[in-house]
Write a protein that holds these residues in place. Structure first.
Motif, PDB file in Angstrom:
ATOM      1  N   ASN A 131       0.830  -1.211   0.000  1.00 10.54           N
ATOM      2  CA  ASN A 131       0.000   0.000   0.000  1.00 10.54           C
ATOM      3  C   ASN A 131       0.861   1.256   0.000  1.00 10.54           C
ATOM      4  O   ASN A 131       0.563   2.244  -0.680  1.00 10.54           O
ATOM      5  CB  ASN A 131      -0.937  -0.004   1.205  1.00 10.54           C
ATOM      6  CG  ASN A 131      -2.081  -0.996   1.067  1.00 10.54           C
ATOM      7  OD1 ASN A 131      -2.437  -1.387  -0.052  1.00 10.54           O
ATOM      8  ND2 ASN A 131      -2.644  -1.421   2.180  1.00 10.54           N
ATOM      9  N   LEU A 134       2.331   1.695  -3.501  1.00  4.22           N
ATOM     10  CA  LEU A 134       1.332   2.233  -4.432  1.00  4.22           C
ATOM     11  C   LEU A 134       1.104   3.725  -4.193  1.00  4.22           C
ATOM     12  O   LEU A 134       0.962   4.504  -5.138  1.00  4.22           O
ATOM     13  CB  LEU A 134       0.020   1.460  -4.294  1.00  4.22           C
ATOM     14  CG  LEU A 134      -0.053   0.133  -5.055  1.00  4.22           C
ATOM     15  CD1 LEU A 134      -1.282  -0.666  -4.634  1.00  4.22           C
ATOM     16  CD2 LEU A 134      -0.076   0.374  -6.561  1.00  4.22           C
ATOM     17  N   LYS A 157      -4.880   0.444  -6.403  1.00  6.38           N
ATOM     18  CA  LYS A 157      -4.931   0.720  -4.975  1.00  6.38           C
ATOM     19  C   LYS A 157      -6.339   0.571  -4.418  1.00  6.38           C
ATOM     20  O   LYS A 157      -6.537   0.408  -3.211  1.00  6.38           O
ATOM     21  CB  LYS A 157      -4.415   2.148  -4.739  1.00  6.38           C
ATOM     22  CG  LYS A 157      -4.145   2.499  -3.300  1.00  6.38           C
ATOM     23  CD  LYS A 157      -3.620   3.933  -3.209  1.00  6.38           C
ATOM     24  CE  LYS A 157      -3.401   4.350  -1.767  1.00  6.38           C
ATOM     25  NZ  LYS A 157      -2.989   5.769  -1.665  1.00  6.38           N
TER      26      LYS A 157
END
Length: 383
Positions: A131, A134, A157
């Protein structure tokens, strides 16, 4: 000879290694050697792999393998660093620079997709790391204004609100009706999905509240704000279809922007004035949706039709607005058309004059304003 020199030597001699199988074996051996014994050569290894077309292998250096990982460990750096996303091979920005330079952004996207769709993708630390990666890639794309790539990674995402906003930017950048409708359609879908997700998780957010400091930009948008974006995307799609501007920059008819910005207001008024001539219902709804100056826009439409001597369209337009505005506002709109006939065409528009509602003194003052005092005198003698 150290590994850095070996890499340089391979670069110089690779043109003579024509066998692809041999090249792959040598590259694999060098990558394993770099990854296991020589940390100082790893930053050179990244660019080296890109130069020799091994984009997927180069991208994979920044992501965890599909094999088992130690619980809580997701760092790919052999030494502690202040930035957890920095690896021995370089930073995420370094990777993005090379991917853009070699046209390998889709390869990076596929590499991330492979990791996130793996059956073993369930470790909390790895998920948090991905995460964060991204987010960093999205920041890079936004900073460098690569909005098409930004949209792809926002979709990966799963950020529907940000994806919808990115689609609006892509619409603004569009150069054709087909392209703009495609981006607006995607934006509409993302906002609707964002609302759906927001509704499904509302009970959970009641139990576990998050402070504004810990919320992302998308999470800070209220449900009402997302609905407003969705509604305005729908209006924009209607505008694009109604104006039917097949080619050319689409930003000229954009309804999006800061409502306090004079340019945004000017553009919205121009769009509604254009629509009011042939698509009055849509223009009327937009007047109230965007809180635009009704009388000013109606007067502009009337003056424009009078200037082009579109008498039939002017009559139809006046019929549409009758009853939607006050009497004094009605006279202001009529006055705009009368002014054009009197001063530009040098004509006396008796039919429009008869439609004035104000009393005689108001009617006289309006004609003085139009600079047609001699008409008043002749009219007064006739009375």
């Amino acid at each position: 000879m150290d590994l850095a020199a070996i890499l340089i030597a391979f670069d110089m001699q690779s043109v003579f290694i024509t066998c692809k199988k041999v090249r792959r074996i040598v590259l694999f051996a060098l990558s394993r050697l770099c990854s296991s014994t020589a940390v100082y050569a790893r930053p050179q290894m990244l660019a080296f792999m890109f130069r020799h077309g091994h984009y997927a292998e180069a991208c994979s250096l920044f992501f965890p393998s599909n094999g088992p990982t130690v619980e809580g460990e997701a760092s790919l750096s052999s030494i502690p660093r202040s930035d957890p996303l920095t690896t021995d091979y370089g930073t995420i920005d370094d990777l993005c620079d090379l991917c853009l330079g070699y046209g390998a952004m889709p390869v990076l996207e596929d590499t991330i997709l492979t990791v996130t769709q793996s059956p073993t993708y369930n470790d909390t630390a790895v998920i948090q790391y991905m995460n964060a990666v991204l987010t960093r890639i999205c920041n890079y794309c936004e900073t460098h204004r690569h909005f098409n790539y930004l949209y792809s990674f926002l979709a990966l995402k799963g950020d529907h609100v940000a994806s919808g906003l990115c689609c609006i930017q892509l619409f603004v950048n569009s150069m054709s009706q087909e392209e703009s409708l495609k981006h607006l359609g995607h934006a509409k879908t993302h906002f609707e999905e964002a609302l759906s997700v927001r509704d499904r998780t509302i009970e959970a957010t009641k139990l576990v509240s998050r402070t504004a400091r810990n919320k992302s930009a998308s999470e800070k948008l209220t449900r009402e704000m997302i609905m407003k974006f969705s509604t305005r995307v729908s209006y924009q799609m209607d505008v694009v279809k109604a104006l039917n501007s097949v080619d050319g920059p689409q930003w000229k008819t954009s309804l999006f922007g800061n409502p306090t910005d004079p340019e945004t207001l000017r553009r919205r008024c121009m769009v509604v004035e254009t629509l009011a001539e042939k698509h009055f219902d849509l223009a009327y709804r937009m007047l109230h949706e965007f809180d635009l100056p009704v009388v000013g826009i109606y007067a502009g439409v009337a003056a424009s039709l009078a200037e082009r001597k579109k008498g039939g369209q002017l009559t139809e337009f006046l019929k549409n607005i009758r009853g939607t505005i006050e009497d004094d506002e009605w006279d202001q709109v009529l006055g705009a058309a009368i002014n054009v006939y009197a001063n530009k065409h040098k004509e006396r528009p008796d039919r429009l004059i008869d439609m004035l509602i104000s009393n005689h003194s108001d009617w006289t003052r309006s004609f003085c304003f139009l600079g047609r005092y001699h008409e008043i005198c002749s009219s007064s003698r006739a009375c």
